[in-house]
Every structure is written in C-alpha cells, then in structure tokens.
Design a protein around this motif. Sequence first.
Motif, PDB file in Angstrom:
ATOM      1  N   LEU A   1       0.911  -1.100   0.047  1.00 16.02           N
ATOM      2  CA  LEU A   1      -0.080   0.122   0.041  1.00 16.02           C
ATOM      3  C   LEU A   1       1.015   1.352  -0.086  1.00 16.02           C
ATOM      4  O   LEU A   1       0.649   2.436  -0.642  1.00 16.02           O
ATOM      5  CB  LEU A   1      -1.125   0.102   1.447  1.00 16.02           C
ATOM      6  N   LYS A   2       1.969   1.289   0.802  1.00 13.41           N
ATOM      7  CA  LYS A   2       2.893   2.483   0.706  1.00 13.41           C
ATOM      8  C   LYS A   2       3.383   2.693  -0.530  1.00 13.41           C
ATOM      9  O   LYS A   2       3.729   3.752  -0.578  1.00 13.41           O
ATOM     10  CB  LYS A   2       3.869   2.287   2.224  1.00 13.41           C
TER      11      LYS A   2
ATOM     12  N   ALA B   1      -2.106   5.261 -11.618  1.00 15.62           N
ATOM     13  CA  ALA B   1      -1.247   4.839 -10.306  1.00 15.62           C
ATOM     14  C   ALA B   1      -2.367   4.855  -9.076  1.00 15.62           C
ATOM     15  O   ALA B   1      -2.290   4.136  -8.298  1.00 15.62           O
ATOM     16  CB  ALA B   1      -0.269   5.532 -10.065  1.00 15.62           C
ATOM     17  N   GLU B   2      -3.204   6.313  -9.306  1.00 14.59           N
ATOM     18  CA  GLU B   2      -4.039   6.134  -8.254  1.00 14.59           C
ATOM     19  C   GLU B   2      -5.121   5.162  -8.318  1.00 14.59           C
ATOM     20  O   GLU B   2      -5.654   4.667  -7.153  1.00 14.59           O
ATOM     21  CB  GLU B   2      -4.997   7.567  -8.423  1.00 14.59           C
ATOM     22  N   ALA B   3      -5.535   4.785  -9.332  1.00 13.81           N
ATOM     23  CA  ALA B   3      -6.733   3.473  -9.508  1.00 13.81           C
ATOM     24  C   ALA B   3      -6.286   2.213  -8.959  1.00 13.81           C
ATOM     25  O   ALA B   3      -6.934   1.534  -8.353  1.00 13.81           O
ATOM     26  CB  ALA B   3      -7.140   3.491 -10.831  1.00 13.81           C
ATOM     27  N   ARG B   4      -4.849   2.109  -9.189  1.00 18.41           N
ATOM     28  CA  ARG B   4      -4.174   0.896  -8.632  1.00 18.41           C
ATOM     29  C   ARG B   4      -4.140   0.918  -7.382  1.00 18.41           C
ATOM     30  O   ARG B   4      -4.441  -0.213  -6.475  1.00 18.41           O
ATOM     31  CB  ARG B   4      -2.716   0.814  -9.352  1.00 18.41           C
ATOM     32  N   PHE B   5      -3.742   2.283  -6.799  1.00 17.54           N
ATOM     33  CA  PHE B   5      -3.593   2.187  -5.168  1.00 17.54           C
ATOM     34  C   PHE B   5      -5.142   1.949  -4.586  1.00 17.54           C
ATOM     35  O   PHE B   5      -5.010   1.262  -3.504  1.00 17.54           O
ATOM     36  CB  PHE B   5      -3.017   3.572  -4.747  1.00 17.54           C
ATOM     37  N   LEU B   6      -6.122   2.618  -5.083  1.00 21.32           N
ATOM     38  CA  LEU B   6      -7.487   2.319  -4.469  1.00 21.32           C
ATOM     39  C   LEU B   6      -7.902   1.026  -4.709  1.00 21.32           C
ATOM     40  O   LEU B   6      -8.528   0.675  -3.686  1.00 21.32           O
ATOM     41  CB  LEU B   6      -8.333   3.377  -5.083  1.00 21.32           C
TER      42      LEU B   6
END
Length: 80
Positions: free
Chosen positions: A28-29, A42-47
């Motif tokens: 997650l980090k 990248a934001e979508a993968r993190f979420l």
Amino acid sequence: MKFGKRLKRQIEESLPEWRDHFLNYKELKRRLNAVSSPDPAAEARFLALLHAEVDKFNAFFLEQEEDFVIRQRVHNKYFN
C-alpha cells in the motif's frame, strides 16, 4: 521505530492463522508513493489495492466475530 517495522513485528508475533489477514502495508505504501505523481492509473491501482485489503481485513474480523458468537451461544446453552 517506524510503523512498518512495528507492524511487521506484530504480524510475526500474532497467531499464525491471523498473519495473512493483516493489511499489506508495504505494498500500500509503495502504491501510495506512486500516486504522488499525476498519474490517474497509479491512483486507481492504489485504490483498488486499498479496497481489496480493507475487504480482506473486514471479512476476517466478521468471521472471527461470527465464531465468537457461536462459541458464546454454545457456552451459554451448556452452562446457563
């Protein structure tokens, strides 16, 4: 001591059957750091990972709660 190291130690000291149910803090980090760039993917993968990890965590604790309730009912049936 940094949070990631404390969490890792706590996981290692936990019950073996619980270890796979902790949040994957390191991944997650890593993905959160990737979000700092203006990259919607990248934001979508993190979420997506965050939601999956929270769902995993929640499902585990709901299962533990259900087991506790069942054990409590059995105990009350035989000892009350």
